[in-house]
Scaffold this motif. Structure first.
Motif, mmCIF file in Angstrom:
data_model
loop_
_atom_site.group_PDB
_atom_site.id
_atom_site.type_symbol
_atom_site.label_atom_id
_atom_site.label_comp_id
_atom_site.label_asym_id
_atom_site.label_seq_id
_atom_site.Cartn_x
_atom_site.Cartn_y
_atom_site.Cartn_z
ATOM 1 N N SER A 174 -1.734 47.439 42.365
ATOM 2 C CA SER A 174 -0.340 47.537 42.779
ATOM 3 C C SER A 174 0.193 46.116 42.903
ATOM 4 N N LEU A 175 1.210 45.794 42.104
ATOM 5 C CA LEU A 175 1.661 44.415 41.970
ATOM 6 C C LEU A 175 3.053 44.193 42.548
ATOM 7 N N ASP A 176 3.209 43.084 43.234
ATOM 8 C CA ASP A 176 4.467 42.676 43.858
ATOM 9 C C ASP A 176 5.526 42.433 42.789
ATOM 10 N N ASP A 177 6.788 42.483 43.188
ATOM 11 C CA ASP A 177 7.859 42.314 42.210
ATOM 12 C C ASP A 177 8.013 40.881 41.707
ATOM 13 N N PRO B 29 11.705 45.949 46.114
ATOM 14 C CA PRO B 29 11.986 46.733 47.321
ATOM 15 C C PRO B 29 13.253 46.303 48.052
ATOM 16 N N THR B 30 13.441 44.996 48.198
ATOM 17 C CA THR B 30 14.579 44.500 48.976
ATOM 18 C C THR B 30 15.818 44.289 48.116
ATOM 19 N N ALA B 31 15.694 43.441 47.091
ATOM 20 C CA ALA B 31 16.847 43.068 46.281
ATOM 21 C C ALA B 31 17.477 44.271 45.577
ATOM 22 N N THR B 32 16.641 45.224 45.158
ATOM 23 C CA THR B 32 17.158 46.372 44.412
ATOM 24 C C THR B 32 17.280 47.626 45.268
ATOM 25 N N MET B 33 16.164 48.077 45.855
ATOM 26 C CA MET B 33 16.181 49.358 46.565
ATOM 27 C C MET B 33 16.995 49.306 47.851
ATOM 28 N N TYR B 34 16.922 48.208 48.577
ATOM 29 C CA TYR B 34 17.618 48.113 49.859
ATOM 30 C C TYR B 34 19.029 47.541 49.717
ATOM 31 N N LEU B 35 19.153 46.433 48.978
ATOM 32 C CA LEU B 35 20.428 45.734 48.892
ATOM 33 C C LEU B 35 21.244 46.084 47.652
ATOM 34 N N GLY B 36 20.595 46.661 46.665
ATOM 35 C CA GLY B 36 21.293 46.986 45.425
ATOM 36 C C GLY B 36 21.905 48.370 45.445
ATOM 37 N N GLY B 37 22.300 48.821 44.258
ATOM 38 C CA GLY B 37 22.881 50.148 44.097
ATOM 39 C C GLY B 37 22.174 50.893 42.991
ATOM 40 N N PRO B 38 22.578 52.130 42.718
ATOM 41 C CA PRO B 38 21.924 52.933 41.685
ATOM 42 C C PRO B 38 21.851 52.265 40.319
ATOM 43 N N ILE B 39 22.882 51.517 39.952
ATOM 44 C CA ILE B 39 22.852 50.827 38.655
ATOM 45 C C ILE B 39 21.733 49.786 38.630
ATOM 46 N N GLU C 272 18.367 51.610 38.246
ATOM 47 C CA GLU C 272 18.122 52.025 36.860
ATOM 48 C C GLU C 272 17.726 50.835 35.995
ATOM 49 N N LYS C 273 18.381 49.715 36.209
ATOM 50 C CA LYS C 273 18.048 48.514 35.439
ATOM 51 C C LYS C 273 16.616 48.070 35.704
ATOM 52 N N ASP C 274 16.202 48.081 36.964
ATOM 53 C CA ASP C 274 14.842 47.690 37.327
ATOM 54 C C ASP C 274 13.820 48.641 36.721
ATOM 55 N N VAL C 275 14.089 49.930 36.781
ATOM 56 C CA VAL C 275 13.175 50.919 36.226
ATOM 57 C C VAL C 275 12.985 50.703 34.736
ATOM 58 N N LYS C 276 14.082 50.499 34.033
ATOM 59 C CA LYS C 276 14.001 50.293 32.592
ATOM 60 C C LYS C 276 13.215 49.032 32.257
ATOM 61 N N GLU C 277 13.410 47.984 33.055
ATOM 62 C CA GLU C 277 12.684 46.732 32.814
ATOM 63 C C GLU C 277 11.181 46.933 33.038
ATOM 64 N N CYS C 278 10.824 47.644 34.096
ATOM 65 C CA CYS C 278 9.407 47.907 34.372
ATOM 66 C C CYS C 278 8.778 48.740 33.254
ATOM 67 N N LEU C 279 9.475 49.772 32.828
ATOM 68 C CA LEU C 279 8.951 50.625 31.769
ATOM 69 C C LEU C 279 8.820 49.863 30.452
ATOM 70 N N LYS C 280 9.804 49.046 30.168
ATOM 71 C CA LYS C 280 9.768 48.262 28.935
ATOM 72 C C LYS C 280 8.511 47.401 28.868
ATOM 73 N N LYS C 281 8.114 46.865 30.010
ATOM 74 C CA LYS C 281 6.970 45.943 30.037
ATOM 75 C C LYS C 281 5.618 46.643 30.152
ATOM 76 N N ALA C 282 5.589 47.807 30.812
ATOM 77 C CA ALA C 282 4.278 48.370 31.144
ATOM 78 C C ALA C 282 4.049 49.789 30.643
ATOM 79 N N TYR C 283 5.023 50.398 29.956
ATOM 80 C CA TYR C 283 4.854 51.803 29.566
ATOM 81 C C TYR C 283 3.624 52.018 28.702
ATOM 82 N N ASP C 284 3.238 51.009 27.919
ATOM 83 C CA ASP C 284 2.104 51.150 27.006
ATOM 84 C C ASP C 284 0.847 50.462 27.525
ATOM 85 N N ASN C 285 0.764 50.268 28.838
ATOM 86 C CA ASN C 285 -0.460 49.686 29.392
ATOM 87 C C ASN C 285 -1.649 50.568 29.008
#
Length: 358
Positions: free
Chosen positions: A264-267, A290-300, A303-316
Protein backbone atom coordinates in the motif's frame (compact mmCIF):
# COMPACT_ATOMS: atom_id res chain seq x y z
CA UNK A 1 -5.08 -12.79 -17.37
CA UNK A 2 -6.92 -15.45 -19.30
CA UNK A 3 -10.65 -15.14 -19.95
CA UNK A 4 -11.99 -11.74 -18.98
CA UNK A 5 -15.41 -11.22 -17.46
CA UNK A 6 -17.35 -8.31 -18.88
CA UNK A 7 -19.95 -8.01 -16.15
CA UNK A 8 -19.92 -6.38 -12.74
CA UNK A 9 -21.62 -9.14 -10.81
CA UNK A 10 -18.92 -10.26 -8.40
CA UNK A 11 -18.98 -9.63 -4.69
CA UNK A 12 -16.02 -7.68 -3.31
CA UNK A 13 -14.65 -10.89 -1.78
CA UNK A 14 -14.99 -12.83 -5.05
CA UNK A 15 -13.31 -9.99 -6.92
CA UNK A 16 -10.25 -9.69 -4.72
CA UNK A 17 -9.82 -13.46 -4.44
CA UNK A 18 -10.02 -13.82 -8.21
CA UNK A 19 -7.42 -11.11 -8.73
CA UNK A 20 -5.01 -12.64 -6.23
CA UNK A 21 -5.36 -16.13 -7.68
CA UNK A 22 -5.05 -15.02 -11.30
CA UNK A 23 -8.61 -15.92 -12.25
CA UNK A 24 -10.82 -13.63 -14.36
CA UNK A 25 -12.60 -10.80 -12.59
CA UNK A 26 -14.86 -7.96 -13.62
CA UNK A 27 -13.23 -4.71 -12.54
CA UNK A 28 -10.55 -3.19 -10.37
CA UNK A 29 -11.17 -3.71 -6.66
CA UNK A 30 -11.86 -0.41 -4.89
CA UNK A 31 -10.73 -0.61 -1.29
CA UNK A 32 -12.67 2.01 0.65
CA UNK A 33 -11.60 1.35 4.22
CA UNK A 34 -13.92 3.91 5.71
CA UNK A 35 -12.26 4.10 9.15
CA UNK A 36 -13.26 6.90 11.51
CA UNK A 37 -15.45 8.53 8.85
CA UNK A 38 -18.08 6.00 9.97
CA UNK A 39 -18.59 8.09 13.12
CA UNK A 40 -19.91 10.98 11.03
CA UNK A 41 -22.42 8.71 9.30
CA UNK A 42 -24.07 7.51 12.52
CA UNK A 43 -23.61 10.74 14.49
CA UNK A 44 -21.27 9.57 17.23
CA UNK A 45 -17.84 10.64 18.45
CA UNK A 46 -14.79 9.01 16.89
CA UNK A 47 -13.72 8.01 20.39
CA UNK A 48 -16.90 5.91 20.65
CA UNK A 49 -15.63 3.71 17.82
CA UNK A 50 -12.54 2.83 19.87
CA UNK A 51 -14.46 1.34 22.77
CA UNK A 52 -17.95 0.34 21.68
CA UNK A 53 -18.20 -2.69 19.46
CA UNK A 54 -21.89 -1.88 18.97
CA UNK A 55 -21.08 1.58 17.60
CA UNK A 56 -18.25 0.26 15.45
CA UNK A 57 -20.47 -2.37 13.84
CA UNK A 58 -23.29 0.14 13.42
CA UNK A 59 -20.89 2.47 11.63
CA UNK A 60 -19.67 -0.20 9.22
CA UNK A 61 -23.21 -1.32 8.41
CA UNK A 62 -24.23 2.30 7.76
CA UNK A 63 -21.14 2.87 5.59
CA UNK A 64 -21.95 -0.20 3.53
CA UNK A 65 -25.56 0.89 3.07
CA UNK A 66 -24.49 4.39 2.07
CA UNK A 67 -21.42 3.75 -0.07
CA UNK A 68 -21.24 0.04 -0.86
CA UNK A 69 -17.90 -0.64 0.82
CA UNK A 70 -15.61 -3.30 -0.62
CA UNK A 71 -13.59 -3.96 2.54
CA UNK A 72 -13.97 -3.64 6.27
CA UNK A 73 -11.89 -4.33 9.32
CA UNK A 74 -10.68 -3.26 12.72
CA UNK A 75 -7.32 -2.52 14.31
CA UNK A 76 -5.90 -1.93 17.77
CA UNK A 77 -4.49 1.24 16.17
CA UNK A 78 -0.95 2.38 15.55
CA UNK A 79 -0.40 2.66 19.31
CA UNK A 80 -2.54 -0.32 20.27
CA UNK A 81 0.27 -2.82 20.86
CA UNK A 82 2.17 -0.21 22.89
CA UNK A 83 -0.99 0.45 24.88
CA UNK A 84 -1.25 -3.24 25.75
CA UNK A 85 2.35 -3.04 26.99
CA UNK A 86 1.66 -0.06 29.23
CA UNK A 87 1.72 3.18 27.24
CA UNK A 88 -1.17 5.51 28.07
CA UNK A 89 -3.31 6.86 25.25
CA UNK A 90 -5.66 9.78 24.75
CA UNK A 91 -8.70 9.23 22.52
CA UNK A 92 -9.89 12.52 21.00
CA UNK A 93 -13.57 12.89 20.19
CA UNK A 94 -12.67 13.77 16.60
CA UNK A 95 -9.23 12.42 15.83
CA UNK A 96 -6.83 9.50 16.09
CA UNK A 97 -5.55 8.20 19.46
CA UNK A 98 -2.09 9.30 20.55
CA UNK A 99 0.32 8.47 23.36
CA UNK A 100 0.17 10.67 26.46
CA UNK A 101 2.63 8.65 28.56
CA UNK A 102 5.24 6.20 27.29
CA UNK A 103 5.67 2.85 29.05
CA UNK A 104 9.45 3.11 28.65
CA UNK A 105 10.79 6.35 30.11
CA UNK A 106 14.33 5.09 30.75
CA UNK A 107 16.28 1.98 29.81
CA UNK A 108 15.48 0.14 33.06
CA UNK A 109 11.74 0.26 32.32
CA UNK A 110 12.14 -2.42 29.70
CA UNK A 111 12.97 -4.95 32.42
CA UNK A 112 9.52 -4.40 33.93
CA UNK A 113 7.70 -5.35 30.74
CA UNK A 114 6.72 -8.73 29.32
CA UNK A 115 4.34 -10.04 26.69
CA UNK A 116 0.80 -9.36 27.99
CA UNK A 117 -2.22 -11.63 27.73
CA UNK A 118 -3.30 -11.25 24.07
CA UNK A 119 -6.99 -11.58 24.90
CA UNK A 120 -7.10 -9.29 27.95
CA UNK A 121 -4.52 -6.50 27.59
CA UNK A 122 -5.42 -2.97 26.47
CA UNK A 123 -8.18 -2.90 23.90
CA UNK A 124 -7.39 -6.38 22.57
CA UNK A 125 -10.74 -7.69 23.93
CA UNK A 126 -12.58 -4.93 22.04
CA UNK A 127 -10.71 -5.66 18.81
CA UNK A 128 -11.26 -9.42 19.01
CA UNK A 129 -14.97 -9.05 19.83
CA UNK A 130 -15.43 -6.56 17.00
CA UNK A 131 -13.51 -8.82 14.62
CA UNK A 132 -15.87 -11.70 15.35
CA UNK A 133 -18.91 -9.52 14.79
CA UNK A 134 -17.52 -8.08 11.52
CA UNK A 135 -16.88 -11.59 10.26
CA UNK A 136 -20.37 -12.74 11.23
CA UNK A 137 -21.92 -9.74 9.47
CA UNK A 138 -19.78 -9.24 6.37
CA UNK A 139 -17.28 -12.03 5.65
CA UNK A 140 -19.41 -13.95 3.16
CA UNK A 141 -19.29 -11.08 0.68
CA UNK A 142 -16.81 -8.46 1.91
CA UNK A 143 -13.19 -9.10 2.95
CA UNK A 144 -12.60 -8.46 6.65
CA UNK A 145 -9.14 -7.53 7.85
CA UNK A 146 -7.34 -6.96 11.11
CA UNK A 147 -4.52 -4.44 10.77
CA UNK A 148 -1.63 -4.47 13.23
CA UNK A 149 1.07 -1.83 13.65
CA UNK A 150 4.55 -2.86 12.63
CA UNK A 151 7.23 -3.38 15.32
CA UNK A 152 9.20 -0.21 14.57
CA UNK A 153 6.05 1.91 14.85
CA UNK A 154 5.06 0.16 18.07
CA UNK A 155 8.54 0.70 19.53
CA UNK A 156 8.17 4.42 18.84
CA UNK A 157 4.87 4.43 20.71
CA UNK A 158 6.44 2.54 23.61
CA UNK A 159 9.43 4.82 24.17
CA UNK A 160 8.91 7.84 21.85
CA UNK A 161 10.10 8.01 18.27
CA UNK A 162 12.84 10.48 19.19
CA UNK A 163 14.45 8.08 21.68
CA UNK A 164 13.98 5.18 19.31
CA UNK A 165 15.79 6.93 16.47
CA UNK A 166 18.58 8.15 18.76
CA UNK A 167 19.20 4.73 20.27
CA UNK A 168 19.32 2.92 16.93
CA UNK A 169 22.77 4.52 16.81
CA UNK A 170 23.73 4.95 20.46
CA UNK A 171 22.33 1.73 21.88
CA UNK A 172 21.35 -0.63 19.05
CA UNK A 173 21.37 -3.79 21.18
CA UNK A 174 18.83 -2.22 23.50
CA UNK A 175 16.59 -1.31 20.58
CA UNK A 176 16.71 -4.89 19.34
CA UNK A 177 15.52 -6.00 22.78
CA UNK A 178 12.63 -3.52 22.58
CA UNK A 179 11.79 -4.75 19.08
CA UNK A 180 11.91 -8.33 20.29
CA UNK A 181 9.34 -7.57 22.97
CA UNK A 182 6.95 -5.71 20.67
CA UNK A 183 7.30 -8.36 17.95
CA UNK A 184 6.49 -11.15 20.40
CA UNK A 185 3.47 -9.15 21.64
CA UNK A 186 2.28 -8.54 18.09
CA UNK A 187 2.67 -12.22 17.25
CA UNK A 188 0.67 -13.24 20.33
CA UNK A 189 -2.18 -10.94 19.28
CA UNK A 190 -2.08 -12.06 15.64
CA UNK A 191 -2.46 -15.68 16.73
CA UNK A 192 -5.73 -14.75 18.42
CA UNK A 193 -7.02 -12.59 15.54
CA UNK A 194 -6.12 -15.29 13.01
CA UNK A 195 -8.67 -17.63 14.58
CA UNK A 196 -11.31 -15.68 12.64
CA UNK A 197 -11.95 -15.59 8.88
CA UNK A 198 -9.87 -12.47 8.32
CA UNK A 199 -6.94 -11.17 6.37
CA UNK A 200 -4.08 -9.57 8.28
CA UNK A 201 -2.49 -6.26 7.31
CA UNK A 202 0.50 -4.38 8.65
CA UNK A 203 0.89 -0.61 8.98
CA UNK A 204 4.46 0.52 9.64
CA UNK A 205 4.42 4.31 9.12
CA UNK A 206 7.42 5.08 11.33
CA UNK A 207 9.65 3.05 9.01
CA UNK A 208 9.13 5.69 6.33
CA UNK A 209 12.05 6.95 4.31
CA UNK A 210 11.16 10.34 5.76
CA UNK A 211 12.40 9.11 9.15
CA UNK A 212 14.94 6.34 8.62
CA UNK A 213 17.54 5.34 6.07
CA UNK A 214 17.52 2.21 3.98
CA UNK A 215 20.31 0.84 6.18
CA UNK A 216 18.29 1.39 9.37
CA UNK A 217 15.26 -0.21 7.73
CA UNK A 218 17.32 -3.25 6.85
CA UNK A 219 18.73 -3.58 10.37
CA UNK A 220 15.78 -2.65 12.59
CA UNK A 221 12.64 -3.23 10.54
CA UNK A 222 13.13 -5.88 7.87
CA UNK A 223 13.89 -8.88 10.12
CA UNK A 224 10.97 -8.27 12.47
CA UNK A 225 8.48 -7.58 9.67
CA UNK A 226 9.65 -10.72 7.89
CA UNK A 227 9.12 -12.78 11.03
CA UNK A 228 5.57 -11.47 11.38
CA UNK A 229 4.79 -12.05 7.70
CA UNK A 230 6.10 -15.62 7.92
CA UNK A 231 3.87 -16.26 10.93
CA UNK A 232 0.78 -14.86 9.21
CA UNK A 233 1.33 -17.14 6.22
CA UNK A 234 2.05 -20.11 8.49
CA UNK A 235 -1.33 -19.50 10.15
CA UNK A 236 -3.01 -19.86 6.75
CA UNK A 237 -3.96 -16.21 6.34
CA UNK A 238 -2.20 -15.67 3.04
CA UNK A 239 0.32 -12.95 2.33
CA UNK A 240 -0.56 -9.73 4.19
CA UNK A 241 -0.46 -6.20 2.87
CA UNK A 242 2.10 -3.70 4.12
CA UNK A 243 1.59 0.05 4.32
CA UNK A 244 4.44 2.46 4.99
CA UNK A 245 3.83 6.20 4.79
CA UNK A 246 5.85 8.72 2.83
CA UNK A 247 8.46 8.13 0.15
CA UNK A 248 9.35 4.44 0.24
CA UNK A 249 11.01 4.25 -3.17
CA UNK A 250 14.42 3.30 -1.77
CA UNK A 251 12.98 0.34 0.17
CA UNK A 252 10.41 -1.10 -2.27
CA UNK A 253 12.52 -4.19 -2.90
CA UNK A 254 13.10 -4.66 0.83
CA UNK A 255 9.39 -4.27 1.50
CA UNK A 256 8.74 -7.01 -1.04
CA UNK A 257 11.52 -9.10 0.53
CA UNK A 258 9.41 -9.36 3.71
CA UNK A 259 7.17 -11.76 1.81
CA UNK A 260 4.04 -9.58 1.80
CA UNK A 261 1.58 -9.98 -1.03
CA UNK A 262 0.66 -6.32 -1.44
CA UNK A 263 2.23 -2.91 -0.96
CA UNK A 264 0.00 0.00 0.00
CA UNK A 265 1.75 3.12 -1.27
CA UNK A 266 1.46 6.76 -0.22
CA UNK A 267 0.31 9.34 -2.75
CA UNK A 268 3.82 10.81 -2.96
CA UNK A 269 4.79 7.63 -4.83
CA UNK A 270 4.65 7.19 -8.60
CA UNK A 271 2.68 3.98 -9.18
CA UNK A 272 4.26 3.46 -12.58
CA UNK A 273 7.75 3.46 -11.05
CA UNK A 274 6.62 1.05 -8.36
CA UNK A 275 5.11 -1.20 -11.02
CA UNK A 276 8.39 -1.32 -12.93
CA UNK A 277 10.40 -2.03 -9.78
CA UNK A 278 8.32 -4.56 -7.81
CA UNK A 279 5.09 -5.04 -9.77
CA UNK A 280 6.08 -8.56 -10.75
CA UNK A 281 6.36 -9.48 -7.06
CA UNK A 282 3.46 -7.74 -5.29
CA UNK A 283 0.00 -6.34 -5.80
CA UNK A 284 0.00 -2.54 -5.66
CA UNK A 285 -2.55 -0.65 -3.58
CA UNK A 286 -3.19 3.09 -3.78
CA UNK A 287 -2.82 5.92 -4.15
CA UNK A 288 -5.56 8.52 -4.52
CA UNK A 289 -4.61 11.61 -2.51
CA UNK A 290 -6.39 11.47 0.88
CA UNK A 291 -6.12 15.15 1.78
CA UNK A 292 -5.61 17.15 -1.41
CA UNK A 293 -8.23 15.20 -3.37
CA UNK A 294 -10.62 13.29 -1.09
CA UNK A 295 -10.87 15.87 1.68
CA UNK A 296 -10.13 19.22 0.01
CA UNK A 297 -11.04 18.46 -3.58
CA UNK A 298 -14.29 17.74 -5.38
CA UNK A 299 -15.73 14.92 -7.48
CA UNK A 300 -13.91 16.12 -10.60
CA UNK A 301 -10.59 15.94 -8.74
CA UNK A 302 -11.44 12.45 -7.51
CA UNK A 303 -12.20 11.22 -11.01
CA UNK A 304 -8.96 12.73 -12.27
CA UNK A 305 -6.95 11.00 -9.53
CA UNK A 306 -8.63 7.66 -10.19
CA UNK A 307 -7.91 7.84 -13.89
CA UNK A 308 -4.27 8.74 -13.23
CA UNK A 309 -3.86 5.80 -10.83
CA UNK A 310 -5.47 3.38 -13.26
CA UNK A 311 -3.41 4.67 -16.15
CA UNK A 312 -0.22 3.89 -14.25
CA UNK A 313 -1.07 0.65 -12.48
CA UNK A 314 -3.99 -1.08 -14.24
CA UNK A 315 -1.60 -3.55 -15.90
CA UNK A 316 0.54 -4.30 -12.85
CA UNK A 317 1.58 -7.95 -13.29
CA UNK A 318 0.47 -8.95 -9.77
CA UNK A 319 -2.69 -6.87 -9.80
CA UNK A 320 -3.80 -3.47 -8.62
CA UNK A 321 -6.28 -2.27 -6.00
CA UNK A 322 -7.63 1.27 -6.21
CA UNK A 323 -7.46 2.90 -2.77
CA UNK A 324 -6.33 5.98 -0.92
CA UNK A 325 -2.64 6.63 -0.43
CA UNK A 326 -3.04 6.71 3.35
CA UNK A 327 -5.74 6.92 6.03
CA UNK A 328 -9.27 8.03 5.21
CA UNK A 329 -9.88 11.62 6.39
CA UNK A 330 -12.69 11.70 8.96
CA UNK A 331 -14.51 14.62 7.33
CA UNK A 332 -14.26 13.45 3.72
CA UNK A 333 -17.28 14.86 1.83
CA UNK A 334 -19.72 12.07 0.93
CA UNK A 335 -19.90 13.28 -2.67
CA UNK A 336 -16.20 12.50 -3.04
CA UNK A 337 -16.68 8.97 -1.76
CA UNK A 338 -19.52 8.46 -4.24
CA UNK A 339 -17.25 9.84 -6.97
CA UNK A 340 -14.50 7.38 -6.06
CA UNK A 341 -16.86 4.42 -6.28
CA UNK A 342 -18.40 5.69 -9.50
CA UNK A 343 -15.01 6.22 -11.15
CA UNK A 344 -13.81 2.78 -10.10
CA UNK A 345 -16.83 1.19 -11.75
CA UNK A 346 -16.74 3.41 -14.85
CA UNK A 347 -13.03 3.26 -15.61
CA UNK A 348 -11.98 0.07 -13.86
CA UNK A 349 -13.85 -2.44 -16.03
CA UNK A 350 -11.93 -5.31 -17.57
CA UNK A 351 -10.71 -5.40 -20.21
CA UNK A 352 -9.31 -1.93 -19.62
CA UNK A 353 -9.61 0.72 -22.28
CA UNK A 354 -6.53 2.92 -21.74
CA UNK A 355 -8.04 5.58 -23.99
CA UNK A 356 -10.53 6.29 -21.20
CA UNK A 357 -7.71 7.39 -18.89
CA UNK A 358 -6.61 10.34 -20.99
Amino acid sequence: MNEILLKDEMTPKERIEAMISGRPFDRVPCNIFIGDHAATIIGVKVSDLNFSSDKFIEGQIAANEKYGIESTGVSPGLAGIAEALGSKLIFPDHGAPYVSEYAIKDVLDLEKLSVPDPVKAGRFPFVLETTKRLVDKFAKEIPVSVEVPGPFTTAGNLMSIEKLLRDTRKNPDYIHRVLRLVTDTTIAFIKEAAKFDVDIGIAEPSASGTLISKDLFQKFTLPYLTEIVDLIKMLGKGSPYLHICGNTKKIWTLMADTGVGSLSLDDVIDLEEAKKTVGDRVTLIGNVKPTATMYLGGPIDVEKDVKECLKKAYDNPKGYVLALGCGFPIDTPPENIYALRKAAIKYGKYPYEPSLFS
